[in-house]
Design a protein around this motif. Structure first.
Motif, mmCIF file in Angstrom:
data_model
loop_
_atom_site.group_PDB
_atom_site.id
_atom_site.type_symbol
_atom_site.label_atom_id
_atom_site.label_comp_id
_atom_site.label_asym_id
_atom_site.label_seq_id
_atom_site.Cartn_x
_atom_site.Cartn_y
_atom_site.Cartn_z
ATOM 1 N N UNK A 36 0.839 -1.212 0.000
ATOM 2 C CA UNK A 36 0.000 0.000 0.000
ATOM 3 C C UNK A 36 0.867 1.254 0.000
ATOM 4 N N UNK A 37 1.958 1.233 0.772
ATOM 5 C CA UNK A 37 2.870 2.383 0.799
ATOM 6 C C UNK A 37 3.524 2.584 -0.562
ATOM 7 N N UNK A 85 -12.709 -0.024 -4.463
ATOM 8 C CA UNK A 85 -13.103 -1.047 -3.502
ATOM 9 C C UNK A 85 -14.454 -0.778 -2.859
ATOM 10 N N UNK A 86 -15.013 0.405 -3.118
ATOM 11 C CA UNK A 86 -16.292 0.787 -2.516
ATOM 12 C C UNK A 86 -17.067 1.600 -3.541
ATOM 13 N N UNK A 146 -6.190 -4.790 -0.714
ATOM 14 C CA UNK A 146 -5.122 -3.849 -1.052
ATOM 15 C C UNK A 146 -5.694 -2.497 -1.450
ATOM 16 N N UNK A 147 -6.785 -2.498 -2.210
ATOM 17 C CA UNK A 147 -7.450 -1.238 -2.563
ATOM 18 C C UNK A 147 -7.864 -0.469 -1.311
ATOM 19 N N UNK A 150 -4.667 0.937 0.660
ATOM 20 C CA UNK A 150 -4.006 2.130 0.127
ATOM 21 C C UNK A 150 -4.967 3.308 0.004
ATOM 22 N N UNK A 151 -6.271 3.029 -0.008
ATOM 23 C CA UNK A 151 -7.267 4.100 -0.058
ATOM 24 C C UNK A 151 -7.308 4.843 -1.366
ATOM 25 N N UNK A 152 -6.795 4.238 -2.424
ATOM 26 C CA UNK A 152 -6.715 4.889 -3.726
ATOM 27 C C UNK A 152 -7.429 4.072 -4.794
ATOM 28 N N UNK A 153 -8.003 4.720 -5.799
ATOM 29 C CA UNK A 153 -8.414 3.968 -7.000
ATOM 30 C C UNK A 153 -7.152 3.559 -7.750
#
Length: 366
Positions: A36-37, A85-86, A146-147, A150-153
């Motif tokens: 994620x980083x 992811x959402x 993983x999505x 990392x909180x990202x598209x």
């Protein structure tokens, strides 16, 4: 002038790709945090999905996405699919109408990609300079995890050299991109083994499938409550023909494909692929050691063998099994050094359109 970050039909030279030590990661909490980083820092990570393995980068970072094209040797005219992811993330990426939202709620997470008008947040390099974007929510639990981590598209095309057979295992990814990427998340073999269905939902009065997959037009129409134009070989041929001929266009017109998977030659092994409705007994009997025969279903014991290697996609005629094994089997035969692969098309069934689309493109030589 083309939009910033979009390079038309040019693909980045493979010589620009850095040499990397490629490591395969298991699904531990420590590894998820590290991967994620890396994604947040603009690096690439190969990820598992239920369809095929993807090569992921932060979809909102043009420089990170440029690394995808570099590693794959992918032309910038071929857009990327953005993964979320959402469903709440969809509004950040695209403007979805009522029907598109209904389809997303019904089929996500899952193998459906929606082409929608994009928001300003999405860089033009992701969309091949177009004002639309392809979006989906994958079903694979590790990709979803993983999505979320990392909180990202994440933009992620297939994790392989451009045009070659798609990868359905971490080993396939390493064989194709080893030395060009540093990280692969191993999620085991892919559940479906074929890329997602792509639905053009920019105009909700004219829904049409651009790439066939595991979700059919009939399933989509039932949820949408309106007609969905199914994918046909003729529409595929027309799209492919347009892709081969450089169009004369004004600077105001978009330069790239509306969605991935539209080129006439794709999913292609080095060996020549020759398609058959059924492999003729005469061909099998006179086959040479440089040839391989790939039957859809296991052939009868009395089928002539000749000198060719003989294999099949399914012992029982199961189309889901055949789809799951297709790319792995093409890779296996290609790696064995056969010069010609005689392959049977899938008979009519739930996945025949998708399987035969991949085989048709794999058989093209230009």
């Amino acid at each position: 002038m083309p939009p910033t970050g979009f390079n038309g039909d040019r693909s980045t030279s493979a010589s620009h790709a850095r040499t990397a030590v490629t490591r395969t990661y298991r699904s531990t909490a420590r590894n998820f945090a590290q991967l994620a980083r890396r994604l947040a820092a603009g690096e690439l990570v190969a990820v598992p999905s239920e369809t095929v393995y993807g090569l992921a980068a932060n979809a909102l970072d043009a420089e990170a996405c440029a690394k995808i094209f570099d590693a794959k040797g992918r032309p910038h005219s071929d857009p990327l699919i953005v993964h979320i992811h959402d469903i709440a993330q969809l509004a950040q990426i695209a403007r979805a109408g009522t029907i598109a939202q209904k389809l997303a709620r019904a089929f996500w997470p899952g193998p459906l990609t929606l082409v929608l008008p994009k928001t300003e947040a999405v860089p033009c390099i992701v969309t091949a300079g177009r004002d639309s974007v392809a979006v989906r929510m994958p079903r694979h639990p590790l990709f979803l995890k993983l999505l979320a981590a990392c909180g990202l598209p994440l933009a992620a095309p297939s994790a392989n050299p451009f045009g070659y057979v798609s990868p359905t295992s971490a080993a396939h990814v390493k064989a194709g991109l080893g030395g060009k990427i540093s990280a692969i998340l191993d999620g085991g073999p892919c559940e479906i083994g074929l890329e997602s269905t792509i639905l053009d939902a920019r105009d909700e009065q004219r829904l049409r499938i651009l790439r066939p997959g595991a979700i059919s037009a009939a399933q989509l129409a039932q949820v949408a409550g309106c007609a969905v134009s199914d994918f046909t070989t003729s529409s595929s041929s027309a799209t492919a023909a347009r892709a081969r001929v450089p169009a004369q266009r004004s600077n105001a017109e978009p330069a790239g494909q509306v969605a991935p998977g539209q080129l006439s030659r794709h999913y292609s092994p080095r060996a020549q692929v020759i398609l058959h409705e059924k492999i003729p007994s005469e061909l099998a009997a006179t086959s040479r050691p440089t040839e391989a025969l790939l039957y859809f279903s296991k052939p009868p014991a009395d089928q002539p063998k000749g000198q060719a290697h003989r294999d099949w996609l399914t012992a029982t005629g199961d189309q889901e099994e055949a789809a799951r094994r297709l790319f792995a089997k093409l890779r296996e035969l290609d790696a064995a050094g056969f010069k010609t692969l005689h392959v049977e098309r899938a008979p009519s069934g739930i996945l025949s359109t998708a399987i035969n689309d991949r085989l048709l493109r794999a058989s093209q030589r230009e």
